[in-house]
Design a protein around this motif. Structure first.
Motif, PDB file in Angstrom:
ATOM      1  N   TYR A  15       0.833  -1.199   0.000  1.00 35.63           N
ATOM      2  CA  TYR A  15       0.000   0.000   0.000  1.00 35.63           C
ATOM      3  C   TYR A  15       0.872   1.256   0.000  1.00 35.63           C
ATOM      4  CZ  TYR A  15      -4.128  -2.824   1.087  1.00 35.63           C
ATOM      5  OH  TYR A  15      -5.169  -3.735   1.035  1.00 35.63           O
ATOM      6  N   GLN A  16       0.269   2.344  -0.602  1.00 34.73           N
ATOM      7  CA  GLN A  16       0.838   3.688  -0.567  1.00 34.73           C
ATOM      8  C   GLN A  16      -0.282   4.682  -0.272  1.00 34.73           C
ATOM      9  OE1 GLN A  16       2.628   3.710  -4.570  1.00 34.73           O
ATOM     10  NE2 GLN A  16       4.614   4.114  -3.581  1.00 34.73           N
ATOM     11  N   CYS A  17       0.065   5.825   0.237  1.00 36.35           N
ATOM     12  CA  CYS A  17      -0.936   6.864   0.471  1.00 36.35           C
ATOM     13  C   CYS A  17      -0.411   8.199  -0.006  1.00 36.35           C
ATOM     14  CB  CYS A  17      -1.318   6.936   1.948  1.00 36.35           C
ATOM     15  SG  CYS A  17      -0.037   7.658   3.003  1.00 36.35           S
ATOM     16  N   GLN A  18      -1.345   9.111  -0.243  1.00 32.39           N
ATOM     17  CA  GLN A  18      -1.001  10.483  -0.608  1.00 32.39           C
ATOM     18  C   GLN A  18      -2.141  11.396  -0.173  1.00 32.39           C
ATOM     19  OE1 GLN A  18      -2.329   9.796  -5.263  1.00 32.39           O
ATOM     20  NE2 GLN A  18      -0.615  11.106  -4.842  1.00 32.39           N
ATOM     21  N   TYR A  19      -1.843  12.629  -0.047  1.00 31.44           N
ATOM     22  CA  TYR A  19      -2.872  13.577   0.407  1.00 31.44           C
ATOM     23  C   TYR A  19      -3.017  14.704  -0.636  1.00 31.44           C
ATOM     24  CZ  TYR A  19       1.047  16.550   1.824  1.00 31.44           C
ATOM     25  OH  TYR A  19       2.178  17.316   1.824  1.00 31.44           O
ATOM     26  N   HIS A  20      -4.202  15.399  -0.534  1.00 32.01           N
ATOM     27  CA  HIS A  20      -4.527  16.483  -1.452  1.00 32.01           C
ATOM     28  C   HIS A  20      -4.759  17.743  -0.641  1.00 32.01           C
ATOM     29  CE1 HIS A  20      -7.038  19.043  -4.057  1.00 32.01           C
ATOM     30  NE2 HIS A  20      -6.348  18.467  -5.046  1.00 32.01           N
ATOM     31  N   ASP A  67       6.162   5.894   0.945  1.00 33.76           N
ATOM     32  CA  ASP A  67       6.885   4.648   0.734  1.00 33.76           C
ATOM     33  C   ASP A  67       5.919   3.474   0.782  1.00 33.76           C
ATOM     34  OD1 ASP A  67       9.251   6.071   0.581  1.00 33.76           O
ATOM     35  OD2 ASP A  67       9.652   5.880   2.750  1.00 33.76           O
ATOM     36  N   LEU A  68       6.340   2.378   0.180  1.00 33.19           N
ATOM     37  CA  LEU A  68       5.502   1.185   0.132  1.00 33.19           C
ATOM     38  C   LEU A  68       5.383   0.558   1.504  1.00 33.19           C
ATOM     39  CD1 LEU A  68       6.780  -0.455  -3.173  1.00 33.19           C
ATOM     40  CD2 LEU A  68       4.582   0.683  -2.795  1.00 33.19           C
ATOM     41  N   LEU A  69       4.191   0.134   1.829  1.00 32.81           N
ATOM     42  CA  LEU A  69       3.926  -0.561   3.076  1.00 32.81           C
ATOM     43  C   LEU A  69       3.353  -1.929   2.736  1.00 32.81           C
ATOM     44  CD1 LEU A  69       3.634  -0.670   6.190  1.00 32.81           C
ATOM     45  CD2 LEU A  69       1.333   0.244   5.869  1.00 32.81           C
ATOM     46  N   PRO A  70       4.136  -3.023   2.981  1.00 30.98           N
ATOM     47  CA  PRO A  70       3.588  -4.354   2.689  1.00 30.98           C
ATOM     48  C   PRO A  70       2.611  -4.783   3.772  1.00 30.98           C
ATOM     49  CG  PRO A  70       5.820  -4.562   3.523  1.00 30.98           C
ATOM     50  CD  PRO A  70       5.548  -3.094   3.406  1.00 30.98           C
TER      51      PRO A  70
END
Length: 540
Positions: A62-67, A77-80
């Protein structure tokens, strides 16, 4: 890839501190599949995504981002996210064992009844040791070996392993049972002792004590099982290990370790302690040669003999902390006996001895003890060293000393004889005295049996010592005493011819008695003229 599927509920907290705001919209995406979840909220510095009831479908990265008003941020960064419990657990073991000395090597074996392509090894805690090891194979296998070493204290801890298929790398099996890897040699070794002793009869009480000066708060006792290494060190706060009523199963070799709470590192093992269980066979006999009373420095032999076939014999001294001596028979034919030699004996050997017998197939199961034999040592002292004069060959040394003394005395006698002979050569030989015929022709002309018998007699005369010249030749430093009373005694052996016209000769052996005083050679007076010596010989 059989196995029961197990799911669990997991609340995934994504973008913790990675998506710092303020923002009004947060998006989380699973990389393997282009699906996303969005949350719209007021200004905040984190967001939580609930994945609900977990299943293998949720596994992945998983990855995340914000707006924000400036647009979308970069992805995190990648989170397994791994989902475990989908398949049956494998088994984890250590080769050669889970207790390994510092600097040694060990292999952790992960095996499963079903073939897999991916095996994983995880360690709980510890930043120094690798926490995740992965082995992939082109073909499915049932076992994988993870080599670990050279081992250090950082490798100690708890390990588990997992298996997974190659097509679903984030869907794992149930974890194996934990394996505790324990590292020894981190601290100094303790000492192990037995109370009341290492020879104990079946049914008696026995306590093993682990002593240490390193300040340990955890102690572990391990019994050696041949070539099999210890499986686990289970610590306890007390250094005493009571074995209560012992049986034949308690016979063997023991070691103890010291450590600290909540740690997988232990000390170096103690020196091994052998525990013998007695009373299983008929008692042997014990005797001393030449006898139980010996002198300090002599040799003595203690002979242990068994009436039944037993090939290993032990000799124990009462009250001694040392382990019993043992000898194994090379010749298994009768008589079944061995000799324990003590050479040379000192006061330390004095005491009460017993011997035991056993079979080499069960070396820790012994017979009943023999009758006690008390060894008495006389003479000597504890501080005196063992010298040759007190050793077993002392008679030979006495003979050598006597021979040396005899040779020395013989040499002294030879020197004295040579000196005496030299002194004799310095003297003038006694001159043969010519005895003139007496005026009384009547006497010489007389004949008869009495006269003939008198010719063979020894005639003695006392004469005045007038041989001063001879004394001066013997010692230039000597001065003849002026005492006129000094005299010389002479024995005259006469040889008289039957012809009355022949001259009779007499030999004088003189023994001069005189007083001598020392003085400078220059002070000696001129010797007087040598007087004539006359002797009257009456021949009848």
């Amino acid at each position: 890839m059989g196995g029961s599927v197990r799911t669990q509920t997991l609340t995934a907290l994504l973008c913790l501190g990675l998506c710092r705001g303020p923002w009004d919209q947060v998006q989380a995406k699973r990389v393997s599949e282009p699906t996303s979840m969005e949350i719209s909220q007021e200004s905040s510095d984190k967001a939580s995504f609930s994945l609900g009831f977990m299943s293998p479908h949720n596994a992945g990265r998983y990855q995340c981002q914000y707006h924000s008003r400036n647009g979308w941020s970069q992805r995190s960064d990648l989170l397994p996210l791994v989902v475990t419990g989908v398949y049956d657990p494998p088994s984890l073991s250590a080769i050669p064992g889970p207790v390994v000395a510092s600097g040694g090597n060990v292999s952790l074996s992960c095996s499963s009844p079903h073939p897999w392509q991916t095996f994983r090894l995880l360690k709980e805690g510890g930043a120094d040791a690798p926490r995740h090891l992965e082995l992939k194979f082109p073909r499915e296998k049932r076992q994988a070996l993870f080599p670990v070493g050279p081992v250090s204290t950082s490798h100690g801890g708890t390990y588990r392993c997992y298996v997974s298929p190659a097509s679903y790398p984030y869907v794992w099996s149930l974890p194996s049972d934990p394996l505790h890897l324990q590292v020894t040699g981190a601290y100094r070794e303790p000492t192990l002792s037995a109370q009341p002793g290492s020879l104990v009869q079946s049914g008696d009480n026995l306590t093993l004590q682990c002593h240490s000066e390193a300040g340990f708060d955890t102690f572990a006792l391990m019994k050696d099982e041949g070539l099999t290494p210890p499986v686990r060190l289970d610590g306890q706060p007390s250094p005493n290990f009571p074995l209560s009523l012992v049986s034949i199963t308690h016979g063997g070799q023991y070691r103890c370790y010291g450590g600290h709470n909540l740690s997988s590192t232990w000390s170096t093992p103690s020196v091994p302690l052998d525990i013998f269980i007695t009373g299983l066979y008929r008692k042997p006999s014990l005797s001393a040669q030449p006898g139980p009373s010996v002198s300090w420095g002599e040799n003595v032999t203690l002979q242990c003999r068994s009436e039944i076939w037993l090939d290993t014999f032990y000799l124990s001294k009462e009250g001694s902390p040392a382990p019993p001596q043992h000898i194994r028979l090379q010749d298994t034919t009768a008589p079944y006996q061995v000799n324990f030699n003590m050479s040379p004996v000192t006061s330390d050997h004095e005491g009460t001895y017993r011997c035991f017998a056993s079979s080499s197939n069960s070396p820790y199961l012994l017979s009943h003890p023999s009758d006690p034999l008390e060894l008495l040592v006389s003479g000597g002292s504890e501080d005196a060293p063992v010298t040759p004069w007190r050793g077993p060959n002392r008679y030979l040394y006495v003979l050598i000393g006597a021979a040396g003394a005899f040779v020395l005395l013989l040499c002294l006698l030879v020197v004295l004889l040579v000196r005496r002979r030299r002194q004799g050569k310095g003297r003038k030989p006694a001159a043969a005295a010519t005895i003139p015929a007496p005026e009384d022709e009547g006497l010489r002309g007389s004949s008869g049996p009495a006269a003939t018998a008198a010719q063979d007699e020894n005639l003695y005369a006392v004469m005045k010592d007038t041989q001063a010249e001879e004394d001066r030749q013997l010692d230039s430093q000597a001065v003849v005493s002026e005492d006129s009373q000094d005299g010389t005694y002479a024995q005259i052996n006469s040889l008289v011819s039957e012809d009355p016209q022949d001259v009779t000769y007499a030999q004088l052996n003189c023994l001069t008695l005189r007083r001598v005083t020392s003085g400078p050679a220059s002070s000696q007076a001129e010797p007087p003229a040598e007087p004539s010596v006359y002797a009257s010989l009456a021949i009848r």
